[in-house]
Write a protein that holds these residues in place. Structure first.
Motif, PDB file in Angstrom:
ATOM      1  N   THR A 168      -2.682  65.680  -0.411  1.00 11.15           N
ATOM      2  CA  THR A 168      -4.051  65.174  -0.528  1.00 11.15           C
ATOM      3  C   THR A 168      -4.219  64.298  -1.769  1.00 11.15           C
ATOM      4  O   THR A 168      -4.792  63.204  -1.719  1.00 11.15           O
ATOM      5  CB  THR A 168      -5.044  66.340  -0.594  1.00 11.15           C
ATOM      6  OG1 THR A 168      -4.902  67.145   0.575  1.00 11.15           O
ATOM      7  CG2 THR A 168      -6.467  65.837  -0.690  1.00 11.15           C
ATOM      8  N   PRO A 202      -2.201  82.262   1.628  1.00  8.19           N
ATOM      9  CA  PRO A 202      -1.148  81.260   1.894  1.00  8.19           C
ATOM     10  C   PRO A 202      -0.997  80.274   0.736  1.00  8.19           C
ATOM     11  O   PRO A 202      -1.958  79.977   0.023  1.00  8.19           O
ATOM     12  CB  PRO A 202      -1.647  80.557   3.160  1.00  8.19           C
ATOM     13  CG  PRO A 202      -3.136  80.744   3.125  1.00  8.19           C
ATOM     14  CD  PRO A 202      -3.369  82.099   2.512  1.00  8.19           C
ATOM     15  N   ASN A 203       0.213  79.791   0.563  1.00 10.63           N
ATOM     16  CA  ASN A 203       0.513  78.800  -0.475  1.00 10.63           C
ATOM     17  C   ASN A 203       0.149  77.405   0.048  1.00 10.63           C
ATOM     18  O   ASN A 203       0.767  76.887   0.969  1.00 10.63           O
ATOM     19  CB  ASN A 203       2.002  78.866  -0.837  1.00 10.63           C
ATOM     20  CG  ASN A 203       2.322  78.007  -2.035  1.00 10.63           C
ATOM     21  OD1 ASN A 203       1.534  77.165  -2.442  1.00 10.63           O
ATOM     22  ND2 ASN A 203       3.496  78.230  -2.610  1.00 10.63           N
ATOM     23  N   THR A 204      -0.874  76.827  -0.534  1.00 14.11           N
ATOM     24  CA  THR A 204      -1.348  75.500  -0.093  1.00 14.11           C
ATOM     25  C   THR A 204      -0.940  74.400  -1.073  1.00 14.11           C
ATOM     26  O   THR A 204      -1.580  73.357  -1.131  1.00 14.11           O
ATOM     27  CB  THR A 204      -2.873  75.526   0.050  1.00 14.11           C
ATOM     28  OG1 THR A 204      -3.459  75.857  -1.233  1.00 14.11           O
ATOM     29  CG2 THR A 204      -3.317  76.537   1.090  1.00 14.11           C
ATOM     30  N   THR A 205       0.116  74.658  -1.856  1.00  9.78           N
ATOM     31  CA  THR A 205       0.524  73.674  -2.859  1.00  9.78           C
ATOM     32  C   THR A 205       0.926  72.345  -2.220  1.00  9.78           C
ATOM     33  O   THR A 205       0.565  71.267  -2.700  1.00  9.78           O
ATOM     34  CB  THR A 205       1.699  74.224  -3.686  1.00  9.78           C
ATOM     35  OG1 THR A 205       1.321  75.469  -4.258  1.00  9.78           O
ATOM     36  CG2 THR A 205       2.069  73.256  -4.800  1.00  9.78           C
ATOM     37  N   GLN A 246       0.032  71.057   0.737  1.00 12.02           N
ATOM     38  CA  GLN A 246      -1.123  70.351   1.262  1.00 12.02           C
ATOM     39  C   GLN A 246      -1.939  69.701   0.154  1.00 12.02           C
ATOM     40  O   GLN A 246      -2.424  68.573   0.288  1.00 12.02           O
ATOM     41  CB  GLN A 246      -2.014  71.308   2.065  1.00 12.02           C
ATOM     42  CG  GLN A 246      -1.392  71.802   3.353  1.00 12.02           C
ATOM     43  CD  GLN A 246      -0.452  72.975   3.153  1.00 12.02           C
ATOM     44  OE1 GLN A 246      -0.075  73.268   2.028  1.00 12.02           O
ATOM     45  NE2 GLN A 246      -0.074  73.633   4.248  1.00 12.02           N
ATOM     46  N   PHE A 247      -2.075  70.436  -0.964  1.00 12.01           N
ATOM     47  CA  PHE A 247      -2.819  69.881  -2.098  1.00 12.01           C
ATOM     48  C   PHE A 247      -2.128  68.650  -2.663  1.00 12.01           C
ATOM     49  O   PHE A 247      -2.767  67.637  -2.981  1.00 12.01           O
ATOM     50  CB  PHE A 247      -2.965  70.954  -3.180  1.00 12.01           C
ATOM     51  CG  PHE A 247      -3.601  70.452  -4.447  1.00 12.01           C
ATOM     52  CD1 PHE A 247      -2.828  70.152  -5.548  1.00 12.01           C
ATOM     53  CD2 PHE A 247      -4.967  70.272  -4.527  1.00 12.01           C
ATOM     54  CE1 PHE A 247      -3.401  69.689  -6.711  1.00 12.01           C
ATOM     55  CE2 PHE A 247      -5.557  69.801  -5.689  1.00 12.01           C
ATOM     56  CZ  PHE A 247      -4.768  69.504  -6.782  1.00 12.01           C
TER      57      PHE A 247
END
Length: 399
Positions: free
Chosen positions: A308, A299-302, A304-305
């Protein structure tokens, strides 16, 4: 190995052998392409002319213009007193001038300050004709010999005669108040082909036969004397030669097949071989591999990053760090998108960025001044972050 495969391989080897034998025994044809490139040794290249420039302009420096004329001269324009920090002579030889109107304006602006331009071409742009008040005619039906002479009696023994046909292009209408006729051509009749035109404080020399500067003509008999006489009208000073080899125009391919594709016969032999191999694979290849299981991508967690990292900056309230990074990323994008130097954020930078981006110069000036202001401060407030982001967003809203 099956009998059919052996037949295909035999045909392929035979075709390659025939192509190689034919290429080895075929005389290399002469390339008559009119490149007007100072690196080319073909008949209509300018290598001989370019190599002789230091001797012709003895004592004067030769500078190659490897960007557009606008980019080159604009870098030496002093906006404070509307002058150029360099002086000299602009030189351009080409069959047809591939120069944008902005560059033409810059060339005429450079000439207007007391400098010189020497242009030899068959097709003068309408902008230049309107600015210097002249018209040209092209008689396409010319066949036979041609004679080129200069009006100065000191050059009467240096006339050039050619048997190879050239375009019969000459000046039909000139502004007599500002124009001096310097040379003629005789095909069936005498016509003007070389003039000197005064433009404000400077001078423009126009010549209608660029082919006479190429390798083919310079290496025949004493034709070089005629070209030397033409260039003798250019005054002392640095010569800015507008080269065909602009930055990035001759990117060398790293492909192992670059030589194959540079030779017409080898290129077709290669394509023919690919056609036979593709045909063989289409009719004879069979599926021999099991079905590959589909693997679900990570999954693309860009997003969420990003959230954060943003929360981290928000909690630490390190506004100066945020501003520093936003300015750094913005200037890097300017360098990447518009190829501009961002070390000095002055009026020249503002004008060039406005022209290349199409953004209103007032917005760019406000943004630039605010960046300079923020860089000069040691501490910053949340409002500074908001204002900087607002200015950057307005820059990309091109209205």
């Amino acid at each position: 190995m099956s009998k059919t495969l052996k037949i295909y391989i035999g045909i392929l080897v035979l075709l390659f052998s025939v192509a190689i034998i034919f290429e080895m025994n075929r005389p290399k044809p002469i390339d008559w392409s009119p490149t007007f490139n100072e690196k080319h040794t073909i008949p209509y290249g300018l290598k001989v002319f370019y190599q002789e420039l230091p001797a012709i302009f003895s004592g004067d420096s030769i500078t190659d213009i490897k960007v557009t004329a606008f980019e080159f001269f604009d870098n030496y324009y002093n906006w404070a007193d509307s002058t150029y920090t360099i002086n000299g002579n602009y030189l351009k030889i080409d069959q047809s001038l591939d120069i944008d109107n902005t560059s033409y304006d810059e060339i005429l602006s450079f000439v207007a300050k007391g400098n010189t331009a020497f242009i030899s071409t068959e097709t003068f742009p309408q902008l230049l004709k309107d600015s210097l008040h002249f018209k040209t005619v092209n008689k396409f039906d010319f066949k036979g010999d041609a004679l080129f002479t200069l009006s100065n009696n000191a050059f009467k023994n240096d006339s050039l005669k050619t048997e190879k046909g050239l375009s019969n292009i000459y000046f039909e209408k000139l502004d007599s108040a500002n124009t001096t006729v310097l040379g003629y051509q005789r095909f069936k009749k005498h016509h003007i082909n070389f003039v000197k035109i005064k433009y404000k404080k400077g001078t423009v020399f126009l010549h209608t036969q660029p082919y006479l500067f190429t390798n083919y003509y310079l290496l025949r008999k004493n034709n070089y004397r005629y070209v030397e006489d033409l260039l003798s009208y250019i005054p002392k000073g640095t010569v800015y030669f507008d080269t065909q080899n602009k930055y990035g125009s001759e990117t060398i391919s790293s492909s192992p097949l670059r030589y194959v594709f540079s030779q017409k016969s080898l290129k077709w032999a290669w394509l023919l071989a690919l056609l036979f191999v593709s045909t063989f694979m289409l009719f004879n290849a069979k599926r021999r591999q099991r079905i590959i299981k589909i693997i679900k991508p990570l999954p693309n967690t860009t997003v969420q990053f990003t959230k954060t990292v943003a929360n981290l900056y928000y909690e630490t309230k390190d506004h100066s760090n945020i501003i520093d990074k936003k300015i750094t990323y913005f200037l890097e994008k300017i360098r990447s998108d518009y190829h501009l130097d961002t070390q000095v954020l002055n009026d020249v930078f503002i004008k060039q960025l406005s022209q290349k981006s199409g953004t209103d110069i007032t917005k760019i000036k406000q943004l630039t001044n605010f960046i300079v202001f923020l860089k000069s401060k040691d501490t910053h407030t949340p409002q500074n972050v908001i204002d900087l982001n607002k200015h950057i967003e307005e820059f990309y809203q091109k209205k």
